[in-house]
Design an enzyme around this catalytic site. Structure first.
Site, PDB file in Angstrom:
ATOM      1  CB  THR A 102      -0.908   0.011   1.251  1.00  0.00           C
ATOM      2  OG1 THR A 102      -1.825  -1.083   1.189  1.00  0.00           O
ATOM      3  CG2 THR A 102      -1.695   1.315   1.354  1.00  0.00           C
ATOM      4  CB  SER A 103       0.992   4.283   0.367  1.00  0.00           C
ATOM      5  OG  SER A 103       1.473   5.595   0.273  1.00  0.00           O
ATOM      6  CB  SER A 104       5.799   3.873   0.824  1.00  0.00           C
ATOM      7  OG  SER A 104       7.184   3.718   0.678  1.00  0.00           O
ATOM      8  CE1 TYR A 126      -5.933  -3.470  -2.696  1.00  0.00           C
ATOM      9  CE2 TYR A 126      -3.880  -4.590  -2.159  1.00  0.00           C
ATOM     10  CZ  TYR A 126      -5.234  -4.627  -2.422  1.00  0.00           C
ATOM     11  OH  TYR A 126      -5.891  -5.845  -2.413  1.00  0.00           O
ATOM     12  CG  HIS A 246      -3.049   7.486  -0.246  1.00  0.00           C
ATOM     13  ND1 HIS A 246      -2.524   7.213  -1.496  1.00  0.00           N
ATOM     14  CD2 HIS A 246      -2.045   7.197   0.635  1.00  0.00           C
ATOM     15  CE1 HIS A 246      -1.279   6.801  -1.380  1.00  0.00           C
ATOM     16  NE2 HIS A 246      -0.968   6.769  -0.102  1.00  0.00           N
TER      17      HIS A 246
END
Length: 261
Positions: A102-104, A126, A246
């Protein structure tokens, strides 16, 4: 390196690497969004690796040339070393290794797909960005705070599918083998890694995997999600989440089905 071993592990167990978001940790991602990676491992017998970023802010290095490049060092190679350890120590199957984040962590999943396609058979991102999009000139592996690319984060980095594909391929020079299957999730209301990054990721992997867009499927896998199918749907899938920010909810079972676990 944190590892979850299921109650009943397969003799040669698939490995799922679950990679946390910026500011997170392995232990935080274990329960993030009430995900069921570990719970499903108990019924399906796979191993889960939860790596924890070494930087002071808990973000992954997806900005340095070292981490972006095959055997270049940095966070990506560290995660690959964790996979090798799990294969040798816990009986993991080197031919069934997958990454999700997720994200990073999503950015790192894409980096692993580009730099280590010989290790990973599938990745899920994601709310991420294309492989190489977050590169920062002068960034080095081991920085206490990894480089941040504002243009990429804001969805202002656009390339052709060919250019994105060439960039991903450049991170493993001379490699002629296959690349992992890819699944992309992104919310239309994402203000951290903005929504245009969704299209850029799909362009990149459609080129790398040599699959063209086939169709959109509304309300799949649930209401307000649109699935984008490439080719026959076995190599590349995208999911656009209408009105979601996000923090796109994790859909573990969809991932496992895609990977064949």
């Amino acid at each position: 390196m944190y590892v979850y071993l299921p109650e009943k592990k397969q003799d040669k167990a698939p490995i799922v690497v679950a990679i946390h978001y910026c500011g997170g940790s392995a232990t935080a991602y274990f329960t993030f969004n009430n995900n069921k990676y570990a719970t499903l491992a108990d019924t399906k017998g796979y191993i889960v690796i939860y790596p924890s970023a070494p930087s002071s802010g808990g973000c992954w290095d997806v900005a340095s040339k070292q981490s972006l490049t095959h055997n270049g060092g940095g966070d990506s190679q560290t995660i690959v070393n964790m996979v090798k350890y799990a294969v040798d120590t816990y009986g993991g199957d080197p031919d069934r290794v997958f990454a999700t984040g997720t994200s990073s962590g999503a950015m790192m999943a894409n980096v692993l797909a580009g730099a280590y396609p010989d290790v990973f058979k599938g990745v899920t991102a994601y709310s991420g960005v294309a492989d190489g999009c977050f590169y920062v000139s002068g960034a080095t592996a081991g920085m206490s705070s990894p480089g941040w690319n504002n243009a990429c984060a804001n969805g202002q980095s656009s390339k052709t599918a060919q250019a994105w594909g060439d960039l991903a391929r450049s991170y493993y020079p001379g490699y002629t083998g296959s690349y992992p299957k890819v699944m992309i999730w992104h919310g239309t209301a994402d203000t951290t890694l903005r929504y245009p990054n969704y299209a850029e990721m799909l362009k990149q992997w459609s080129n790398v995997l040599a699959v063209d867009f086939s169709k959109n499927v509304s309300n799949t896998p649930e209401a307000k999600y649109t699935e984008s199918v490439y080719g026959d749907g076995t190599k590349l899938l995208g999911f656009s989440a209408q009105g979601v920010g996000h923090n796109v909810p994790i859909h573990e079972q969809v991932e496992l089905d895609f990977w064949g676990i």
